[in-house]
Write a protein that holds these residues in place. Structure first.
Motif, PDB file in Angstrom:
ATOM      1  N   VAL A   1      36.479  33.389  31.265  1.00 55.38           N
ATOM      2  CA  VAL A   1      35.643  33.116  32.436  1.00 55.38           C
ATOM      3  C   VAL A   1      34.199  33.262  31.988  1.00 55.38           C
ATOM      4  N   PRO A   2      33.491  32.162  31.787  1.00 57.06           N
ATOM      5  CA  PRO A   2      32.145  32.227  31.208  1.00 57.06           C
ATOM      6  C   PRO A   2      31.139  32.925  32.118  1.00 57.06           C
ATOM      7  N   GLN A   3      29.990  33.255  31.532  1.00 58.37           N
ATOM      8  CA  GLN A   3      28.962  34.044  32.228  1.00 58.37           C
ATOM      9  C   GLN A   3      28.654  33.423  33.589  1.00 58.37           C
ATOM     10  N   SER A   4      27.587  32.671  33.731  1.00 58.15           N
ATOM     11  CA  SER A   4      27.421  31.972  35.002  1.00 58.15           C
ATOM     12  C   SER A   4      27.981  30.590  34.727  1.00 58.15           C
TER      13      SER A   4
ATOM     14  N   ILE B   1      39.064  41.999  28.680  1.00 53.89           N
ATOM     15  CA  ILE B   1      37.817  42.289  27.987  1.00 53.89           C
ATOM     16  C   ILE B   1      36.700  41.733  28.853  1.00 53.89           C
ATOM     17  N   LEU B   2      35.808  42.610  29.306  1.00 55.73           N
ATOM     18  CA  LEU B   2      34.717  42.086  30.129  1.00 55.73           C
ATOM     19  C   LEU B   2      33.391  42.696  29.713  1.00 55.73           C
ATOM     20  N   SER B   3      32.345  41.914  29.835  1.00 57.23           N
ATOM     21  CA  SER B   3      31.012  42.426  29.560  1.00 57.23           C
ATOM     22  C   SER B   3      30.352  42.708  30.899  1.00 57.23           C
ATOM     23  N   THR B   4      29.502  43.717  30.930  1.00 58.80           N
ATOM     24  CA  THR B   4      28.878  44.093  32.201  1.00 58.80           C
ATOM     25  C   THR B   4      27.617  44.910  31.957  1.00 58.80           C
ATOM     26  N   HIS B   5      26.774  44.939  32.989  1.00 55.54           N
ATOM     27  CA  HIS B   5      25.612  45.826  32.975  1.00 55.54           C
ATOM     28  C   HIS B   5      25.796  46.982  33.955  1.00 55.54           C
TER      29      HIS B   5
ATOM     30  N   GLY C   1      29.462  34.011  46.236  1.00 56.59           N
ATOM     31  CA  GLY C   1      29.451  34.306  44.802  1.00 56.59           C
ATOM     32  C   GLY C   1      30.719  35.008  44.347  1.00 56.59           C
ATOM     33  N   GLY C   2      31.159  36.001  45.115  1.00 58.34           N
ATOM     34  CA  GLY C   2      32.367  36.751  44.764  1.00 58.34           C
ATOM     35  C   GLY C   2      33.609  35.867  44.808  1.00 58.34           C
ATOM     36  N   GLN C   3      33.651  34.982  45.796  1.00 55.23           N
ATOM     37  CA  GLN C   3      34.808  34.087  45.912  1.00 55.23           C
ATOM     38  C   GLN C   3      34.845  33.084  44.756  1.00 55.23           C
ATOM     39  N   ARG C   4      33.667  32.619  44.364  1.00 55.66           N
ATOM     40  CA  ARG C   4      33.617  31.674  43.241  1.00 55.66           C
ATOM     41  C   ARG C   4      34.182  32.319  41.978  1.00 55.66           C
ATOM     42  N   LYS C   5      33.785  33.584  41.774  1.00 51.46           N
ATOM     43  CA  LYS C   5      34.297  34.304  40.604  1.00 51.46           C
ATOM     44  C   LYS C   5      35.818  34.375  40.656  1.00 51.46           C
ATOM     45  N   ARG C   6      36.331  34.706  41.849  1.00 56.64           N
ATOM     46  CA  ARG C   6      37.778  34.860  41.976  1.00 56.64           C
ATOM     47  C   ARG C   6      38.512  33.552  41.695  1.00 56.64           C
ATOM     48  N   VAL C   7      37.888  32.445  42.060  1.00 56.83           N
ATOM     49  CA  VAL C   7      38.515  31.151  41.772  1.00 56.83           C
ATOM     50  C   VAL C   7      38.653  30.971  40.262  1.00 56.83           C
TER      51      VAL C   7
ATOM     52  N   ALA D   1      47.565  33.295  30.416  1.00 59.64           N
ATOM     53  CA  ALA D   1      47.118  33.902  29.166  1.00 59.64           C
ATOM     54  C   ALA D   1      47.399  35.399  29.137  1.00 59.64           C
ATOM     55  N   GLU D   2      47.593  35.922  27.928  1.00 61.50           N
ATOM     56  CA  GLU D   2      47.805  37.351  27.749  1.00 61.50           C
ATOM     57  C   GLU D   2      46.486  38.094  27.682  1.00 61.50           C
ATOM     58  N   ILE D   3      45.455  37.406  27.161  1.00 58.87           N
ATOM     59  CA  ILE D   3      44.150  38.031  26.991  1.00 58.87           C
ATOM     60  C   ILE D   3      43.149  37.334  27.914  1.00 58.87           C
ATOM     61  N   LEU D   4      42.424  38.134  28.696  1.00 60.64           N
ATOM     62  CA  LEU D   4      41.414  37.579  29.599  1.00 60.64           C
ATOM     63  C   LEU D   4      40.029  38.048  29.188  1.00 60.64           C
ATOM     64  N   LEU D   5      39.128  37.102  28.947  1.00 62.97           N
ATOM     65  CA  LEU D   5      37.750  37.443  28.625  1.00 62.97           C
ATOM     66  C   LEU D   5      36.880  37.087  29.820  1.00 62.97           C
ATOM     67  N   LEU D   6      36.103  38.045  30.310  1.00 62.21           N
ATOM     68  CA  LEU D   6      35.220  37.757  31.444  1.00 62.21           C
ATOM     69  C   LEU D   6      33.803  38.152  31.061  1.00 62.21           C
ATOM     70  N   ASP D   7      32.907  37.176  31.040  1.00 63.74           N
ATOM     71  CA  ASP D   7      31.532  37.441  30.623  1.00 63.74           C
ATOM     72  C   ASP D   7      30.670  37.701  31.858  1.00 63.74           C
ATOM     73  N   GLU D   8      30.251  38.942  32.015  1.00 67.67           N
ATOM     74  CA  GLU D   8      29.444  39.391  33.159  1.00 67.67           C
ATOM     75  C   GLU D   8      29.962  38.868  34.497  1.00 67.67           C
ATOM     76  N   PRO D   9      31.206  39.241  34.823  1.00 65.24           N
ATOM     77  CA  PRO D   9      31.785  38.722  36.075  1.00 65.24           C
ATOM     78  C   PRO D   9      31.131  39.292  37.333  1.00 65.24           C
ATOM     79  N   PHE D  10      30.352  40.365  37.190  1.00 68.83           N
ATOM     80  CA  PHE D  10      29.781  40.993  38.390  1.00 68.83           C
ATOM     81  C   PHE D  10      28.366  40.520  38.687  1.00 68.83           C
ATOM     82  N   ALA D  11      27.830  39.654  37.841  1.00 68.55           N
ATOM     83  CA  ALA D  11      26.475  39.156  38.087  1.00 68.55           C
ATOM     84  C   ALA D  11      26.489  38.332  39.379  1.00 68.55           C
ATOM     85  N   GLY D  12      25.601  38.649  40.294  1.00 66.54           N
ATOM     86  CA  GLY D  12      25.507  37.910  41.548  1.00 66.54           C
ATOM     87  C   GLY D  12      26.667  38.159  42.493  1.00 66.54           C
ATOM     88  N   VAL D  13      27.329  39.321  42.330  1.00 63.24           N
ATOM     89  CA  VAL D  13      28.489  39.635  43.162  1.00 63.24           C
ATOM     90  C   VAL D  13      28.216  40.971  43.846  1.00 63.24           C
TER      91      VAL D  13
END
Ligand SMILES: Nc1ncnc2c1ncn2[C@@H]1O[C@H](COP(=O)(O)OP(=O)(O)O)[C@@H](O)[C@H]1O
Ligand SMILES: [Mg+2]
Lengths: 251, 285
Positions: free
Chosen positions: A85-88, A198-202, A147-153, A163-175
């Protein structure tokens, strides 16, 4: 899907990534096991997104190697063992497609070249939509969501990939905080089923609540390991050039 | 009834209507992808760049479609090459490439062909299309339409989210160049109907009209094809009865339909309009 979960989920060894001569990552190594929940933190420009792109084969390292599920990133994608799930999302929100259509795109990799959906594909898409709580929005045009709903989609799309492995790049930005909580609970439940997150976050304050591992990134992986060993004042402060406050560190 | 049947006594009118409709349909299909991908200017660039190909084919006495397609692909490759090796923005690169090729075509034409020929290449002359050209156009248009429909899901994913396409193992480069090649063939096949200058209208207006009316891609394809084929047929009749340029009439009708639809969307109550830009947080969230 033949994945030996006793082997490493992700194995990156001595990777360098250059953008037009600029070194975004240097001599970077990280080994992530299946069934873990890893938080990737570091300042803006530290190379978090680049690290994810290495795993997804979206950038080519100038040195070193990346192994995903014991395969090259490309082969790992072919068997659908990793989703991203890419950044924005750089997508056009006015696009004339529905929530359901977007999630169905997660199935394209497993379908024939015409990508005509079959019963199994529909069932997985329905299941993924239910899982992220977006089933009632299935016919909404994708721009008509918060914004939160878009992420969930997009999480549902990754889920539909199976997939077995999920990568989420800054999923909480704008949420907002509520959506963030809902999303982390969802991810924790994926982990409970044996998936690797695996997720990146601030968001350093809540990190310890759901991450069992942390990776500190500063143009390389400074440290990676169990949260209580790595998420310490010294190491985090080093990663953020000494600028950290109001964070509940381990120890 | 008489009004509709009279022109059909003439073989040239029947041919013109069939060819224009086929071209209208395939252009409409592609227009939906182009306006969503933001490739409208690229279509314009390719259509201008084929001019030297048409003239060289004329000089060599080979079918003009071969020359046009060759230069369409030359333009696509040159644009890609310059863009990937410089920091110049794509619109500027396209501007340089297509004007240079178009200018080259003008130079060739000024030495070899008549002013009438130039007019036909620039503005189309479907009433005078030969049987061979008509057949070429119809086959090309139907083949492209069949491919676009068969692979519409992959093409749509590529336009919507190329990164995702890449991460699920779809060969995006191949898809990219395939879409460009389909565009080049479509432009080439439309030349005799509307000409170099107006092809771009056929490749934008139907998709844009449909986009105003629906939030569903499937419906967008249908509306685009319907308005485009409708414009082609009415344009052909208009050119018969009013003795005006067929290509001009077709494109003009398309523009009128767009304006009518635009006016309709403005007149509609606000809550029924398709969402524009980032929607505000829905209450139920
Ligand atoms: N496509 C690119 N071209 C050039 N430089 C880039 C590109 N992507 C990232 N960078 C640079 O690489 C560094 C790391 O970027 P990134 O991985 O996006 O960091 P993060 O996600 O941690 O904010 C930054 O200095 C950024 O400017
Ligand atoms: Mg980033």
């Amino acid at each position: 899907m033949m994945i030996d979960k006793s082997k490493l989920a992700i194995d990156i060894q001595g990777v360098d990534v250059h953008y037009h001569g600029f070194a975004a990552l240097r001599d970077t190594s990280i080994q992530i096991e299946h069934g873990t929940f890893s938080g990737v933190i570091g300042m803006n420009g530290a190379g978090k997104s680049t690290l994810f792109k290495v795993v997804m084969g979206l950038v080519r390292p100038t040195r070193g190697r990346a192994i995903v599920c014991e395969r090259t990133p490309r082969q790992a994608q072919k068997i659908g063992c990793v989703a991203y799930v890419p950044q924005s999302e750089q997508v056009d929100w006015d696009f004339p497609i529905s929530v359901y259509d977007v999630v169905m795109m997660g199935r394209y990799g497993a379908q024939n070249i015409f990508r005509s959906p079959r019963g199994d594909d529909r069932a997985r898409v329905e299941g993924a939509l239910e899982r992220v709580g977006m089933a009632e929005y299935r016919d909404r045009q994708i721009g008509e969501l918060s914004g939160g709903q878009r992420k969930r989609v997009f999480v549902a799309r990754a889920l539909a990939q199976g997939a077995e492995i999920l990568l989420l790049d800054e999923p909480f930005a704008g949420v907002d905080a509520k959506s963030e909580r809902a999303l982390t609970e969802l991810l924790v439940s994926f982990k409970a089923e044996g998936k690797t997150i695996i997720l990146s976050t601030h968001e350093l304050t809540s990190l310890t609540e759901y991450c069992d591992h942390v990776a500190l990134v500063k143009h390389t992986v400074v440290a990676y390991g169990p949260t209580e060993e790595v998420f310490t004042r010294d190491l985090v402060s080093h990663t953020y050039d000494g600028i950290v406050h109001r964070v509940a560190f381990a120890k | 009834m008489e009004f509709f049947l009279e022109p059909l006594q003439y073989a040239f009118m029947v041919k013109a209507i069939i060819v224009s409709s086929a071209v209208g349909a395939v252009c409409a299909l592609l227009s939906c992808f182009l306006i969503l991908k933001g490739w409208s200017l690229l279509g314009d660039a390719i259509s201008h760049a084929v001019l030297p190909g048409v003239v060289i084919a004329y000089i060599l006495g080979i079918p003009f479609g071969i020359g046009a397609l060759f230069f369409a692909l030359v333009a696509v490759l040159m644009i890609g090459l310059v863009k990937n090796h410089t920091k110049i923005k794509e619109d500027a690169v396209m501007g340089i490439v297509f004007t240079t090729l178009f200018a080259f075509g003008l130079i060739l034409i000024s030495r070899t062909a008549s002013a009438v020929d130039l007019m036909h290449v620039l503005f189309g002359y479907v009433l005078g299309i030969s049987d061979g050209s008509a057949l070429f156009t119809i086959i090309a248009a139907l083949s492209v339409a069949a491919l676009v429909l068969a692979f519409r899901r992959t093409l749509l994913l590529y336009c919507f989210d190329a990164t995702h396409a890449q991460t699920i193992g779809i060969p995006v480069r191949f898809v990219h160049y395939s879409l460009l090649t389909l565009l080049a063939i479509t432009i080439t096949s439309s030349l005799q109907t509307v000409g170099i200058i107006l092809v771009i209208a056929m490749l934008i207006t139907p998709g844009a009209t449909a986009f105003l009316l629906t939030k569903r891609f499937g419906a967008m394809l249908e509306i685009a094809v319907a308005t485009s084929v409708g414009s082609s047929v009415s344009g052909a009749y208009m050119s018969y009865y009013l003795d005006i340029s067929t290509g001009g009439a077709i494109v003009f009708v398309q523009g009128l339909i767009f304006l009518a639809v635009f006016a309709y969307t403005l007149a509609r109550p606000i809550r029924e309009r398709p969402a524009k830009g980032i929607a505000s947080e829905p209450k139920q969230a």
